[in-house]
Design an enzyme around this catalytic site. Structure first.
Site, mmCIF file in Angstrom:
data_model
loop_
_atom_site.group_PDB
_atom_site.id
_atom_site.type_symbol
_atom_site.label_atom_id
_atom_site.label_comp_id
_atom_site.label_asym_id
_atom_site.label_seq_id
_atom_site.Cartn_x
_atom_site.Cartn_y
_atom_site.Cartn_z
ATOM 1 N N CYS A 62 0.733 -1.391 0.102
ATOM 2 C CA CYS A 62 -0.001 -0.054 0.319
ATOM 3 C C CYS A 62 0.980 1.231 -0.068
ATOM 4 O O CYS A 62 0.243 2.404 -0.376
ATOM 5 C CB CYS A 62 -1.014 -0.090 1.048
ATOM 6 S SG CYS A 62 -2.075 -1.378 1.223
ATOM 7 N N CYS A 119 0.125 2.431 6.613
ATOM 8 C CA CYS A 119 0.632 1.214 6.796
ATOM 9 C C CYS A 119 0.657 0.335 5.391
ATOM 10 O O CYS A 119 0.158 0.700 4.511
ATOM 11 C CB CYS A 119 -0.215 0.449 7.788
ATOM 12 S SG CYS A 119 -1.895 0.214 7.152
#
Length: 474
Positions: free
Chosen positions: A138, A458
């Site tokens: 991500c 994250c």
């Protein structure tokens, strides 16, 4: 939203020794979540002697859409090309001035594995302009941006375009390993007898496909399962998660209606309509959200479709330059990209705690405190993940036992946090999110009058990223 703002802790069962340790201790709730923002002290620039200033000239993204909608018939490089063309149109930067292009992606289309190169050629960049693709789950476009920062700082380039793209509407589905091995061997067979012998070995189970999963290779656990366990470990209730998700959608809807999402550029989908805005922003009600069943850990989990980011298609692009080059070309930059860090931790029990570790490390590196930060843009993978990170940052016990600090980092004040919505509402095309966070940070600083924005996210694999975006003087 009284329940979330008061952060009531509950004692929930945990599935690991680490989580049990969290539950067994009293983690102090952040008073900052319910207090007004602390007025930052007078701050100086983070410019460093002998280090080039790297600036954001501008950034764009095509609308982020729920997978299976208007982008469903396209390929990833189509979306990335549209973002690049939008950036060219927005900035009028000459294509031959761009020294390098870096793109991030997570779910790679095998036909265009170096999607940066294919998108660049499709957008009309010279075939002499190098381009490569990076992947870091991500935070892939974060990695693309910081790769560009490093190239400019090292004097290798003056102008870099970075971005990210994801097309969840069409992910690669492979034959299983037994069938792949048979087909590859068949391709080498020279005689008809050899080919028939191989074909005779094929069994019905050979035709079962390998379906892609958003799961950790090392643990075989999905992010949703990790989010559920993380929420339990930090006593984040279902009510708190739903309230936070509703906040995200409500703020995103308001920002969309007020024209604050300036990074969005229209995209004429070939053979279809022109898409002008994100389509996942859908404020609901607490009553409707409460009706949804747990999505991962059933029947007692607290993570649902309503308080999770959804599968999203989209692409983004950002123009980075050395300050000297930008000014020489007549640009008024939007922001400086200052210091940044990447972190890694346990990919099972701490999979989604990257923002906590990265924020702590970045503040130490820069000498800033939470009070110095005027705005926060954090990636919202799950509402439970965001709230667990806030509680971790506001816990002396967690700081002492896991970060190696004597006292807590401190949680971001909610009135400075993701004020124009986040990934829960705007969407999360994995690799494209980082650029959205950075350009939103620049726009928020200008609109709200701040100097520093802390961007954090994250990523799968138990990794994380944080960066300081500093408003360019106006």
């Amino acid at each position: 939203m009284t329940s979330m703002l008061t952060c009531v802790f509950r004692s929930l069962p945990a599935s690991s020794a680490w989580a049990a340790g969290i539950c067994a201790r009293s983690l102090s709730c952040s008073s900052q979540l319910q207090a007004a923002a602390v007025q930052p002290k007078t701050k100086k620039t983070l410019a460093k002697t002998g280090v080039k200033n790297i600036v954001v000239v501008d950034g764009v993204r095509i609308p982020f859409l729920q997978s299976g909608t208007s982008y469903a018939d396209l390929m990833p490089h189509d979306l990335a090309r549209a973002a690049l063309q939008g950036l060219l149109s927005r900035t009028s930067v000459p294509k031959d001035v761009v020294d390098y292009i870096v793109y991030g992606t997570v779910i790679q289309e095998v036909k265009t594995s170096n999607v940066a190169r294919e998108a660049a050629l499709g957008a009309g960049f010279s075939d002499k302009t190098p381009a490569h693709t990076v992947t870091m789950a991500c935070i892939s476009s974060n990695q693309a941006m910081t790769t560009g920062v490093g190239m400019i700082a090292a004097g290798q380039c003056d102008v870099v375009v970075a971005g990210g793209v994801e097309l969840m509407s069409d992910v690669p589905i492979r034959h299983n390993r037994k069938m792949r091995k048979t087909m590859l061997t068949l391709n080498k067979a020279k005689t008809l007898g050899q080919k028939l012998a191989l074909l005779s070995k094929i069994r019905p189970d050979y035709f079962a496909p390998d379906l892609p999963l958003v799961a950790e290779f090392s643990t075989s656990e999905t992010m949703g399962h990790s989010a559920d366990r993380l929420a339990a470990a930090f006593s984040v209730s279902r009510l708190e998660q739903d309230e936070y998700a509703l906040r995200s959608h409500t703020l995103a809807k308001k920002a969309q209606e007020q024209g604050l999402l300036q990074d969005v550029v229209a995209f004429k989908v070939p053979g279809k309509e022109t898409v002008t805005k994100d389509n996942g922003i859908r404020p609901s009600s607490m009553e409707q959200m409460a009706k949804l069943k747990p999505a991962f850990i059933k029947p007692y989990g607290t993570v649902t479709a309503a308080n999770s980011s959804f599968l999203t298609d989209g692409a983004s692009a950002i123009l980075l330059m050395s300050e000297e080059k930008a000014l020489a070309m007549g640009y008024k930059p939007k922001a400086y990209l200052r210091d940044f860090v990447y972190v890694s931790q346990d990919p099972k029990d701490q999979l989604l705690l990257g923002p906590t570790y990265a924020t702590s490390k970045l503040l130490d590196r820069t000498g800033l405190t939470m009070a110095d930060i005027d705005a926060f843009e954090f990636h919202e993978a799950f509402a439970g993940q965001i709230l667990a990170n806030m509680k971790a940052m506001d816990s002396n016990w967690f700081a002492q036992n896991y970060i190696g600090k004597k006292s807590k980092v401190g949680a971001p004040p909610l009135d400075k946090f993701n004020n124009w919505g986040g990934s829960l509402s705007l969407g999360h095309p994995f690799a494209a999110t980082g650029c959205r966070l950075v350009i939103t940070a620049a726009h928020r600083l200008k609109k709200e009058g701040g100097q520093y924005c802390l961007v954090a996210a994250c990523a799968a694999g138990g990794q994380g990223h944080a960066m300081i975006v500093e408003l360019y003087p106006h």
